[in-house]
Enzyme design. Structure first.
Site, PDB file in Angstrom:
ATOM      1  N   GLU A   1       0.741  -1.060  -0.096  1.00 56.24           N
ATOM      2  CA  GLU A   1      -0.083  -0.042  -0.070  1.00 56.24           C
ATOM      3  C   GLU A   1       1.032   1.168   0.124  1.00 56.24           C
ATOM      4  O   GLU A   1       1.522   1.486  -1.064  1.00 56.24           O
ATOM      5  CB  GLU A   1      -0.775  -0.057   1.142  1.00 56.24           C
ATOM      6  CG  GLU A   1      -1.770  -1.180   1.174  1.00 56.24           C
ATOM      7  CD  GLU A   1      -3.056  -1.248   2.100  1.00 56.24           C
ATOM      8  OE1 GLU A   1      -3.696  -0.132   2.371  1.00 56.24           O
ATOM      9  OE2 GLU A   1      -3.010  -2.178   2.706  1.00 56.24           O
ATOM     10  N   MET A   2       1.067   1.852   0.983  1.00 55.73           N
ATOM     11  CA  MET A   2       1.893   3.229   1.199  1.00 55.73           C
ATOM     12  C   MET A   2       3.316   2.715   1.439  1.00 55.73           C
ATOM     13  O   MET A   2       4.336   3.677   1.190  1.00 55.73           O
ATOM     14  CB  MET A   2       1.445   4.181   2.194  1.00 55.73           C
ATOM     15  CG  MET A   2       0.110   4.711   1.772  1.00 55.73           C
ATOM     16  SD  MET A   2      -0.567   5.670   3.008  1.00 55.73           S
ATOM     17  CE  MET A   2      -1.728   6.825   2.047  1.00 55.73           C
TER      18      MET A   2
END
Length: 335
Positions: free
Chosen positions: A143-144
């Site tokens: 994700e991030m």
């Protein structure tokens, strides 16, 4: 004296049964029969959304900025809003979300709207609240792919952000306050004034005949056993496949195990948080795996695997129409 103790025993049994039947008590809720309600009666199982909570405005405003800030991701290409778009009902319209470098996530992104009213966060309920949830995507490598030290270093270099944190929090900029600010903003995202809420408050013309018939079928078929409360869900865990094996004959991935990944208990295999149905008409595709491309497909699948019922086309049409009445509006300042 015997009669007195007999009465106490009976009272204890009644109160105990009531407590064990609460939907917010058990990790896996059983389908329960519901008393039929006349059209004119109030509906205890489904309640209108409350107004947004009273929150410190400086923290909400700061959280709103951070929600759209790509500095929270490792390569500064993504922000929270990348997977929770306001024009797509607080979700992203993908089967699974894409993280840094185009990495595919494991599950369908749930809506951020009304998320502050849920009893746990993520499909498997591994986060207790929104503040705990923030760290999940921030650290997830698909994700991030970031970290608190990296994010704090970037934000510390921004004099305006440092000033705003100092105004909003006595101890200024740190990981806990970043999470709190984002969570405060997310708590403000309550979608008010849905047609069905207006109906519940007595405005009978707020929904049409087909929508009302859809609500009756939704209630009478038993959907309301798991989809109730202010969110029509979001307040219990349930097995995906109560009356049929949804996962039979298909390859499994770790995300399909659901809450088992959190608890390690066999009874939690394929158990997920029941999603709330607010704004559900806007958040296709559906389910943790994004396998239902349309709301009509999702309703039919739920009928088959959760209720043991093959819904007829007119059943699906009516229920989908009812679900459309659950689409609300963001408060004016959040639009």
């Amino acid at each position: 004296m015997k009669k007195f103790f007999g009465f106490l025993s009976l009272l204890a049994l009644i109160l105990g049964a009531a407590w064990f039947s609460r939907p917010d008590r058990a990790p896996v809720a059983a389908l329960a029969p519901l008393l039929p309600l006349a059209e004119g009666e109030g509906l205890d199982a489904i309640r209108p959304l409350p107004p947004p909570p009273s929150l410190p405005p400086e923290r909400v405003a700061l959280g709103e900025r951070l929600f759209s800030d790509p500095r929270l991701s490792a390569d500064q290409s993504l922000a929270c809003v990348s997977c929770h778009r306001f024009d797509l009902g607080g979700a992203d319209g993908r089967v699974v979300s894409l993280g840094v470098g185009g990495a595919a996530g494991a599950v369908n992104a749930p809506t951020v709207f009304n998320s502050g009213l849920q009893f746990a966060q993520f499909w498997d309920g591994r986060a207790r609240d929104l503040r705990e949830q923030v760290a999940g995507p921030l650290h997830n490598p698909v994700e991030m792919a970031s970290s608190w030290p990296q994010v704090i270093e970037r934000l510390q270099a921004d004099a305006e952000i440092r000033r705003d944190f100092a105004r909003a929090y006595p101890d200024g900029l740190n990981a806990a306050n970043i999470a709190d600010a984002i969570a405060s903003f997310e708590q403000s995202l309550v979608t008010v004034d849905a047609p069905f809420d207006r109906f519940l408050r007595g405005e009978r013309e707020a929904i049409g005949e087909l929508e009302l018939e859809g609500y009756h079928r939704f209630r009478d078929f038993g959907c309301i056993s798991c989809h109730q409360g202010v969110l029509l869900g979001g307040n219990m865990f349930q097995k995906f496949g109560v009356l049929g094996d949804y996962f039979a004959g298909r390859p499994l991935n770790p995300a399909d195990l659901g809450r088992y990944n959190v608890t390690g208990r066999d009874e939690d295999r394929h158990v997920f948080k029941v999603p709330g149905l607010r704004n559900v008409a806007l958040t296709a595709p559906y389910f943790h795996d994004g396998s239902a491309a349309t709301l009509a497909t999702a309703v039919a699948v739920m009928g088959r695997y959760q209720l043991g019922r093959d819904l007829q086309p007119d059943d699906v049409e009516a229920i989908v129409a009812f679900l459309g009445t659950l689409t609300g509006k963001l408060p004016e300042q959040r639009r």
